[in-house]
Design a protein around this motif. Sequence first.
Motif, PDB file in Angstrom:
ATOM      1  N   TRP A 139     -13.867 -13.016 -12.635  1.00 20.03           N
ATOM      2  CA  TRP A 139     -12.922 -12.834 -13.782  1.00 20.03           C
ATOM      3  C   TRP A 139     -12.162 -14.800 -13.487  1.00 20.03           C
ATOM      4  O   TRP A 139     -12.470 -15.170 -13.080  1.00 20.03           O
ATOM      5  CB  TRP A 139     -12.276 -12.135 -12.583  1.00 20.03           C
ATOM      6  N   ALA A 140     -12.023 -14.970 -14.935  1.00 27.49           N
ATOM      7  CA  ALA A 140     -11.642 -16.499 -15.226  1.00 27.49           C
ATOM      8  C   ALA A 140      -9.873 -16.168 -14.539  1.00 27.49           C
ATOM      9  O   ALA A 140      -8.500 -15.933 -15.309  1.00 27.49           O
ATOM     10  CB  ALA A 140     -11.444 -16.378 -16.740  1.00 27.49           C
ATOM     11  N   TYR A 152     -13.029 -19.009 -10.397  1.00 25.15           N
ATOM     12  CA  TYR A 152     -13.246 -17.696 -11.071  1.00 25.15           C
ATOM     13  C   TYR A 152     -13.825 -17.026  -9.838  1.00 25.15           C
ATOM     14  O   TYR A 152     -13.754 -17.385  -8.766  1.00 25.15           O
ATOM     15  CB  TYR A 152     -14.479 -18.472 -11.697  1.00 25.15           C
ATOM     16  N   CYS A 153     -13.609 -15.993 -10.085  1.00 22.96           N
ATOM     17  CA  CYS A 153     -14.576 -14.593  -8.865  1.00 22.96           C
ATOM     18  C   CYS A 153     -15.125 -14.217  -9.553  1.00 22.96           C
ATOM     19  O   CYS A 153     -15.532 -13.321 -10.543  1.00 22.96           O
ATOM     20  CB  CYS A 153     -12.796 -14.202  -8.931  1.00 22.96           C
ATOM     21  N   GLU A 154     -16.363 -13.980  -8.543  1.00 21.76           N
ATOM     22  CA  GLU A 154     -17.269 -13.038  -8.891  1.00 21.76           C
ATOM     23  C   GLU A 154     -17.070 -11.942  -7.937  1.00 21.76           C
ATOM     24  O   GLU A 154     -17.543 -11.843  -6.950  1.00 21.76           O
ATOM     25  CB  GLU A 154     -18.721 -13.391  -8.737  1.00 21.76           C
ATOM     26  N   VAL A 155     -17.117 -10.217  -8.701  1.00 24.03           N
ATOM     27  CA  VAL A 155     -16.642  -9.417  -7.776  1.00 24.03           C
ATOM     28  C   VAL A 155     -18.822  -8.086  -8.461  1.00 24.03           C
ATOM     29  O   VAL A 155     -19.216  -8.351  -9.374  1.00 24.03           O
ATOM     30  CB  VAL A 155     -16.166  -8.294  -8.370  1.00 24.03           C
ATOM     31  N   ILE A 156     -19.484  -7.600  -7.206  1.00 25.69           N
ATOM     32  CA  ILE A 156     -20.271  -7.231  -7.358  1.00 25.69           C
ATOM     33  C   ILE A 156     -20.057  -5.707  -7.071  1.00 25.69           C
ATOM     34  O   ILE A 156     -20.340  -5.809  -5.152  1.00 25.69           O
ATOM     35  CB  ILE A 156     -21.637  -7.688  -7.244  1.00 25.69           C
ATOM     36  N   PRO A 157     -20.613  -4.616  -7.325  1.00 28.67           N
ATOM     37  CA  PRO A 157     -20.528  -3.225  -6.874  1.00 28.67           C
ATOM     38  C   PRO A 157     -21.418  -2.586  -5.941  1.00 28.67           C
ATOM     39  O   PRO A 157     -22.696  -2.970  -6.887  1.00 28.67           O
ATOM     40  CB  PRO A 157     -20.317  -2.418  -8.711  1.00 28.67           C
ATOM     41  N   ARG A 158     -21.531  -2.141  -4.451  1.00 29.86           N
ATOM     42  CA  ARG A 158     -22.532  -1.620  -4.032  1.00 29.86           C
ATOM     43  C   ARG A 158     -21.841  -0.144  -4.153  1.00 29.86           C
ATOM     44  O   ARG A 158     -21.306   0.391  -2.866  1.00 29.86           O
ATOM     45  CB  ARG A 158     -22.381  -2.834  -2.975  1.00 29.86           C
ATOM     46  N   GLY A 159     -21.947   1.043  -4.396  1.00 33.21           N
ATOM     47  CA  GLY A 159     -21.087   2.337  -4.417  1.00 33.21           C
ATOM     48  C   GLY A 159     -20.136   2.446  -4.769  1.00 33.21           C
ATOM     49  O   GLY A 159     -19.378   1.508  -6.199  1.00 33.21           O
ATOM     50  N   LYS A 160     -18.959   2.786  -3.703  1.00 35.59           N
ATOM     51  CA  LYS A 160     -17.726   3.014  -3.718  1.00 35.59           C
ATOM     52  C   LYS A 160     -17.198   1.689  -3.713  1.00 35.59           C
ATOM     53  O   LYS A 160     -15.943   1.603  -3.128  1.00 35.59           O
ATOM     54  CB  LYS A 160     -17.346   4.266  -3.599  1.00 35.59           C
ATOM     55  N   LEU A 161     -17.897   0.599  -3.183  1.00 37.45           N
ATOM     56  CA  LEU A 161     -17.588  -0.389  -2.514  1.00 37.45           C
ATOM     57  C   LEU A 161     -17.582  -1.700  -3.831  1.00 37.45           C
ATOM     58  O   LEU A 161     -18.730  -2.334  -4.222  1.00 37.45           O
ATOM     59  CB  LEU A 161     -18.311  -0.973  -1.471  1.00 37.45           C
ATOM     60  N   LEU A 162     -16.252  -2.685  -3.655  1.00 34.46           N
ATOM     61  CA  LEU A 162     -16.474  -3.336  -4.410  1.00 34.46           C
ATOM     62  C   LEU A 162     -16.783  -4.736  -4.154  1.00 34.46           C
ATOM     63  O   LEU A 162     -15.223  -5.016  -3.769  1.00 34.46           O
ATOM     64  CB  LEU A 162     -15.681  -3.666  -5.797  1.00 34.46           C
TER      65      LEU A 162
END
Length: 278
Positions: A139-140, A152-162
């Motif tokens: 996200w910018a 900026y933000c980096e998001v990475i999913p692991r199952g139902k958790l982000l």
Amino acid sequence: MIQWNLYQGALLPYVPPYEKIDVDRTWIVNEIKRRKALFARWTSDFDCGHPSEWWFCLRDKPIELSEFKSKLRNEINRGLKTTEFLLVDNDKKEEYVPLFFEIAKECHAEYPEKYRPHITLEVMRKNVEKTIFRGGNFWACIDKETSVMCGYCEVIPRGKLLNMTIVKVRPEYLRNRVNAGLVFTLCQYYLNSGMYAYLSDGQRNIRHETNYQAFLVKTLGFRYAYCRLNVVYHPLVNILVKGCYPFRSLIGKLSVNSARLYNLYCLLRQEEYARAWK
């Protein structure tokens, strides 16, 4: 079969924290040796319901402005008024890598020398590629007055958790409450839609002297999901930890201007949190 990733000397399981992990001690010690890791670390008893020394900082319910008191609503609204938050098109990632790099350098310059990261443009490019490969997004944060990318933000999913794995905001824009606006936007986008059950800032932070998780809990309705920290060391590291553990407070005082001593102190703090489970 659980995938174990090697990250900065640690073997970490690539699974959501709510999934049970069964670890055979003999196997994990051999894997630590084979992968030339310092230790393996994982969590158990996720969201156990009682306070502990280890946790995930997360929000697990939809968000609305009306749930916050006036002062907090004003902070969130200031962030939304001053800043535009855009989900980056992964096909345009090459345009953003230099901007991410410049913002990261500015933010890292504010860190104490003992744990200040030293990143290159090429490393940043590889990290972005790795995040996208894992299904993550960026996200910018764009300042509405100047059109400057201020964070900026980096998001990475692991199952139902982000996981919000990276959040960087240029220091001079913090007064615009960019963090409040950003996280509120992420909660709306990912939680209100039901896309994910949890938005998390990750586990308790050992290395960085930051109040960011406390900010999330106090300002944006996040909470601590308490759990148990489990650590198994390389045999040689185990000897070091056992020998130095009684002197961890002294080592902490001496580590103010020493990156090596600070790394050792963080290792001993980790051991302290692991031993504290009851």
